[in-house]
Every structure is written in structure tokens, then in C-alpha cells.
Design a protein around this motif. Sequence first.
Motif, PDB file in Angstrom:
ATOM      1  N   PHE A   9       9.152 -13.093  25.125  1.00 53.65           N
ATOM      2  CA  PHE A   9       8.005 -12.234  25.433  1.00 53.65           C
ATOM      3  C   PHE A   9       7.092 -13.000  26.384  1.00 53.65           C
ATOM      4  N   ALA A  10       6.691 -12.349  27.454  1.00 55.33           N
ATOM      5  CA  ALA A  10       5.886 -13.043  28.477  1.00 55.33           C
ATOM      6  C   ALA A  10       4.568 -12.320  28.690  1.00 55.33           C
ATOM      7  N   LYS A  11       3.557 -13.132  28.980  1.00 52.96           N
ATOM      8  CA  LYS A  11       2.201 -12.594  29.141  1.00 52.96           C
ATOM      9  C   LYS A  11       1.845 -12.508  30.627  1.00 52.96           C
ATOM     10  N   PHE A  12       1.318 -11.349  31.034  1.00 53.55           N
ATOM     11  CA  PHE A  12       0.907 -11.149  32.435  1.00 53.55           C
ATOM     12  C   PHE A  12      -0.593 -10.866  32.509  1.00 53.55           C
ATOM     13  N   ALA A  46       5.485  -8.343  28.379  1.00 54.43           N
ATOM     14  CA  ALA A  46       6.821  -7.785  28.668  1.00 54.43           C
ATOM     15  C   ALA A  46       7.814  -8.497  27.760  1.00 54.43           C
ATOM     16  N   GLY A  47       8.904  -7.826  27.416  1.00 55.49           N
ATOM     17  CA  GLY A  47       9.858  -8.449  26.499  1.00 55.49           C
ATOM     18  C   GLY A  47      11.304  -8.205  26.872  1.00 55.49           C
ATOM     19  N   LEU A  48      12.126  -9.215  26.584  1.00 60.00           N
ATOM     20  CA  LEU A  48      13.576  -9.046  26.742  1.00 60.00           C
ATOM     21  C   LEU A  48      14.287  -9.634  25.534  1.00 60.00           C
ATOM     22  N   ALA A  76      24.253 -22.070  19.929  1.00 57.38           N
ATOM     23  CA  ALA A  76      22.943 -22.684  20.186  1.00 57.38           C
ATOM     24  C   ALA A  76      22.777 -23.002  21.673  1.00 57.38           C
ATOM     25  N   ALA A  77      23.860 -23.490  22.301  1.00 55.91           N
ATOM     26  CA  ALA A  77      23.778 -23.818  23.736  1.00 55.91           C
ATOM     27  C   ALA A  77      23.546 -22.554  24.552  1.00 55.91           C
ATOM     28  N   MET A  78      24.224 -21.479  24.160  1.00 55.24           N
ATOM     29  CA  MET A  78      24.047 -20.213  24.882  1.00 55.24           C
ATOM     30  C   MET A  78      22.608 -19.695  24.723  1.00 55.24           C
ATOM     31  N   ARG A  79      22.085 -19.780  23.503  1.00 54.92           N
ATOM     32  CA  ARG A  79      20.717 -19.280  23.272  1.00 54.92           C
ATOM     33  C   ARG A  79      19.709 -20.084  24.102  1.00 54.92           C
ATOM     34  N   ASP A  80      19.886 -21.413  24.124  1.00 60.33           N
ATOM     35  CA  ASP A  80      18.962 -22.253  24.907  1.00 60.33           C
ATOM     36  C   ASP A  80      18.997 -21.855  26.385  1.00 60.33           C
ATOM     37  N   HIS A  81      20.207 -21.624  26.884  1.00 66.03           N
ATOM     38  CA  HIS A  81      20.346 -21.231  28.289  1.00 66.03           C
ATOM     39  C   HIS A  81      19.656 -19.896  28.534  1.00 66.03           C
ATOM     40  N   ALA A  82      19.848 -18.970  27.623  1.00 66.59           N
ATOM     41  CA  ALA A  82      19.276 -17.628  27.792  1.00 66.59           C
ATOM     42  C   ALA A  82      17.744 -17.666  27.686  1.00 66.59           C
ATOM     43  N   TYR A  83      17.234 -18.466  26.759  1.00 72.17           N
ATOM     44  CA  TYR A  83      15.768 -18.608  26.664  1.00 72.17           C
ATOM     45  C   TYR A  83      15.213 -19.117  28.001  1.00 72.17           C
ATOM     46  N   GLN A  84      15.912 -20.133  28.529  1.00 76.12           N
ATOM     47  CA  GLN A  84      15.443 -20.730  29.783  1.00 76.12           C
ATOM     48  C   GLN A  84      15.485 -19.700  30.924  1.00 76.12           C
ATOM     49  N   GLN A  85      16.585 -18.948  31.020  1.00 81.79           N
ATOM     50  CA  GLN A  85      16.693 -17.949  32.091  1.00 81.79           C
ATOM     51  C   GLN A  85      15.651 -16.849  31.915  1.00 81.79           C
ATOM     52  N   GLY A  86      15.396 -16.459  30.655  1.00 77.71           N
ATOM     53  CA  GLY A  86      14.393 -15.425  30.389  1.00 77.71           C
ATOM     54  C   GLY A  86      13.012 -15.877  30.836  1.00 77.71           C
ATOM     55  N   SER A  87      12.674 -17.125  30.533  1.00 77.47           N
ATOM     56  CA  SER A  87      11.373 -17.653  30.951  1.00 77.47           C
ATOM     57  C   SER A  87      11.295 -17.757  32.467  1.00 77.47           C
ATOM     58  N   LEU A  88      12.375 -18.249  33.085  1.00 73.44           N
ATOM     59  CA  LEU A  88      12.370 -18.367  34.555  1.00 73.44           C
ATOM     60  C   LEU A  88      12.207 -17.004  35.210  1.00 73.44           C
ATOM     61  N   LEU A  89      12.888 -16.019  34.627  1.00 72.24           N
ATOM     62  CA  LEU A  89      12.817 -14.651  35.175  1.00 72.24           C
ATOM     63  C   LEU A  89      11.371 -14.151  35.179  1.00 72.24           C
ATOM     64  N   HIS A  94       7.059 -16.792  25.489  1.00 75.25           N
ATOM     65  CA  HIS A  94       7.237 -17.215  24.100  1.00 75.25           C
ATOM     66  C   HIS A  94       8.665 -16.903  23.668  1.00 75.25           C
ATOM     67  N   HIS A  95       9.319 -17.874  23.027  1.00 77.23           N
ATOM     68  CA  HIS A  95      10.701 -17.674  22.558  1.00 77.23           C
ATOM     69  C   HIS A  95      10.685 -17.263  21.090  1.00 77.23           C
ATOM     70  N   THR A  96      11.149 -16.063  20.840  1.00 76.32           N
ATOM     71  CA  THR A  96      11.144 -15.511  19.483  1.00 76.32           C
ATOM     72  C   THR A  96      12.504 -15.717  18.836  1.00 76.32           C
TER      73      THR A  96
END
Length: 527
Positions: free
Chosen positions: A314-317, A385-387, A427-440, A450-452
Motif C-alpha cells: 500500500f502506497a501513500k500519495f 493505492a494498493g496492490l 520467501a525470495a519471491m515475496r521479497d522480490h515482489a515487495y521490492q517491485q511493488g514499492s519501486l512501481l 508499506h508491505h502488508t
Amino acid sequence: MTEEQSATFDYDDDSVAVIIGSGAGGGTLAHELTSKGIKVVVLEAGHHLTSDDYVNNEWEAFNQMAWLDPRTTSGSWRLARDFPNLPAWIVKAVGGTTTHWSGATPRFKAHEFKARSTYGRIEGANLADWPISLEDLAPYYDKAEKKIGSTHRHGRPPLPANNNYKVLAAGAEKLGYRHYATGPYGTNAEPYDERPASIQDGFNFQGDKNKSKWSTLVSEIPKALRTGKLDLRPNSQAVQITHTPEGLVDSVLYVDADGELQRQRARVVAVAGNSIETPRLMMLSGSPLFPDGLANSSGQLGRNYMRHTTGSVFAKFDQPVNMYRGETMAGVVSDESRHDRDRGFAGGYYLQTIALGPAFLASFVDPGAWGPEFAALLDDYANTAGLWIVGEDMPQESNRVTLNTSAQDHLGIPVPNVHFGDHPNDAAMRDHAYQQGSLLYEAVGAASSHHTPPYPSTHNLGTARMSERPEDGVVNAFGQTHDVKNLFVSDGSQFTTGGAANPTLTIVALAIRQAEYIAGQMAASEL
Ligand SMILES: Cc1cc2nc3c(=O)[nH]c(=O)nc-3n(C[C@H](O)[C@H](O)[C@H](O)COP(=O)(O)OP(=O)(O)OC[C@H]3O[C@@H](n4cnc5c(N)ncnc54)[C@H](O)[C@@H]3O)c2cc1C
């Protein structure tokens, strides 16, 4: 008699197919079999809510629909601490979890049916290839998409972009992703198959009063009733499947709406109770002939429980997003769903829009958290916004559903215990996805993200898996148990591996294929 009235078959009528559960698998199978002229009794543990009954309020709707009978959890997953009695978010009502589902309908990719061959041996993972390929399932995927009315498929128009999607798409573009859209999605953008277009009211997790979202409640079950071949019995919880001395199943014992134990005779039994209740019921049906549970000569019943690698960002704008408007999950980025070991893990994942209302966000964003940081997350709700991450998790023998004999439900029956721990690949996949979600989100100006952690499991898979060889799994390529030829598994329990795709389209496609097989076997007197 209205055209949608239930048929009434005799308890002793042993020519009927009994289906346990009326969700994605069971409801679809019921429609397919009845339209082929086969008499069907559906036993559904939950009540028969209609679209008029749903309440547009997150917790009220959840309490109205969810399976809240006690369950227990164990293992290293965070859910065992956060929600120890709610391992899964599943519905107990006619229509099953399709009444609560969101509607994302991607297909499996070809390599995901062949995970063992494609990924090779992965330490700690009980990987196997499905005994079917994408080619085998493709014609049934077509049928399932047409049934559901998936947007972007077979001429169905896309849903409009809501704000949450516009943020996702803008971020995806900045990151260089190329494959993103508002679907495929199981909610009508325009009227289709007697269902209206979405009114974009943002309440599609809450039961959808408008009926624009496909569910077996509004589509498959009414159609099956219209054939005059369906005896639909809500408030009827199956507690045991019985068998002949020769080892064929012959009846289902269930507790009816009045709390009475009934026996329905059967020619064929199909279990579609979702991947926790299905193995539980088969274990409860153990006997001297099947000492480890019905159809469990492989020892794989209840094992290989999968729930997809998930988590949210979830990201804050600094401007309002109002993510709750429009269709909750009508937004998907597919670029990361490829298999590419260079990212440090096998398999792939999707990034999909998700919107929770303030009440659910407060419960799920960081369970147990308190204080100014948590309050700030909620204060910024309108600008958030959330993904959601949906990725392939590894089947592991130790991740399993068992009977917890020290706890009973309201019927006095042992509750299921769900044991789960992430595989390092998950766990490795989740870490990668969290990182890509934040970068996006950062790419389009997010002030913070925020990583939920994962919610109670919405995708429950794999506990009676398909296998080529009887010793590797519980069912064959048609969901027919290896051990008992007139016993079928018709839900997500069949999945050999989970793929990255949200599972319902595949469950529906498998049910259509299974119905064809059952009808053929019946016609040939093989069943
Ligand atoms: C909030 C949410 C969002 C989701 N979004 C998506 C999405 O976007 N895309 C997607 O693909 N999937 C989604 N899903 C998952 C999807 O709903 C499930 O994968 C699907 O419904 C599973 O189908 P099933 O047939 O296995 O079980 P279900 O649909 O859960 O049906 C099982 C039925 O069996 C009944 N039952 C169980 N035990 C017994 C018994 N002993 N006797 C009688 N009846 C019994 C239950 O009451 C239930 O009605 C979502 C789920 C949730 C909760």
C-alpha cells in the motif's frame, strides 16, 4: 413450480451423483452434469443467501458469508500468530467462495503444468508435473471464460480503469513493464448472459448485490435448477462418505438443516468443499479398508497444501486515489509471471490491484500493530493505492491439513488443522515482489509504501493432488481418485502445483472437463 425450483430425489435413489459443495468446482460440475441429463444432489453446508441479502459493509458481509466454524493453525507462517483460528478466508453458503471472490481470471502458463520438469529438483519442494498440459485444458479454458464472461476474452470488452488501476498502470509503464490491463476479469463491463454491467460500486468482495460478477450462485446453480435435475440442499454438511465392502463409495452421511443425520445414496460422489474441508471429509471417511482416510493409499491426502505467495503493498500519495471505487482487483501486471531464475527463485507472480475498505485495512495492514505509524497509515486512507502479490508457492509435504482430534466443531467433529511454512523460494519471491511493488509506486511519486503480510488464505490448493502415478497423488487427470473409481475431487484440492494464476478459472475449466468424463464413463457403464 417456478423454473428455478429444486428437484427432490429420494434418499435411497442410488442413481444420483452427489456433489459436496456448491462453489467454483461443485456448482460448475452440478450445472454441467445436469445439463447432460444426469440427476444431481448438491449438499451445501452453508445457507442459501441471495444477492438481496448481502450487506454492503465489510465485516457484516464477512460474518454473513464466511466459514467461521473453528479451525486451528500451526507452522512458521505469520497467520498462526495473527489469525490462529482463521487460516483461510472461505465462504460457507450456496455459491461457495465465488460469492466473495474478486474475479481475476488468468490462465496457467504452459510451463506451470510442468513445474518439476521446468524448475528441476528444488530442495524441500515436493514438485511434480501435472498429468495434463495447457493444450489439454485449453478448450476447457475457452468454455470457462465464456461461462464466466471474462473481460478481454472472446469479444468481451474490458472494464474501465479506476483510479487504483491508473496508478498501477502508470507505475508499471515507468518500470518498463509491458503487460498490464484491467483484466481478464469475471465481472461484466456490459450486460452478458442475463447479468447486468457492473455499477462500479466497489462492493464486489461483499457479495455483489448487482449480480454483474459471475458466481455459481447467480449463474451455474440457477441454470442447473432450470434443468429440473438438481436437488439443491443448503444447510447440509457432509460428515462421512461410506463405501461398499468392495471399496466403491455408495452414500454420503450429512447433517441436515434440522440437525438430523441423513444418508443420501449415490452412484458417484464428487467432493468440492475447498482444499481444507475436502481432505478433512476424506480423512473423516477412513475405515478398516481405508485406514489413512478415503482414497489415501499414497499418503498424500492433506499434504502439499498451497496458498500462493502473497502480500500487499500500500502506497501513500499526496493526492486522493480513493482506491475503493470500481472493481477491486480489475488491474493486473503480468510481466513478472514468467519463469526466470535470474531473479533468484523459480516460478513467477502477478501484481494485481487490491482495495480494502478502512475496516479491513485496519485489520490486515499490520495485524497487532498499534501507535502513530499504524494510525498514520489509516489517516492516509483516501490517498492510498494498493496492490496484491499472487505468485506460485512450492508444494511441500509438511504443509498439510490434518484432523485436530483435540478440538471439535459444533457437530462434535475434529476440526482441521492447517500447518504451513514458507519455502525459501516463496520467501525470495515475496521479497522480490515487495521490492517491485514499492519501486512501481515510487516511480509515480509515492511518498512511502508499506508491505502488508499475507491475509488468511483465499487461494487454497493442492491437498488431494493430481498425479500420473497413484503413489504420487490422490487423483488422476480427471480428478477421479486413484483408489476409488466412483469418487471424484472437483475443487482446487486437485492442483498438482499452484501456478501463479488466481485459481478459479482453472477450477471451473477442470470441472467442465471432469463432467464430460463422468458423463462418458456413466454412459459406458464404467461408473
Ligand atoms: C476475498 C476473495 C477474493 C478472491 N478473488 C479471487 C480472484 O480474483 N480470482 C480467483 O481466481 N480466485 C479468487 N478467490 C478464490 C476463489 O474464490 C476460490 O479459489 C474458489 O471459490 C474455490 O473454489 P472451490 O470449489 O474449491 O471452493 P469454494 O468455492 O470455497 O466452495 C466450497 C463449498 O463447499 C462447501 N462445503 C465445504 N465442506 C462441506 C461439507 N462437508 N458439506 C457440504 N458442503 C461443504 C462450502 O460451504 C462452500 O460453499 C478469492 C477468494 C476470496 C475469499
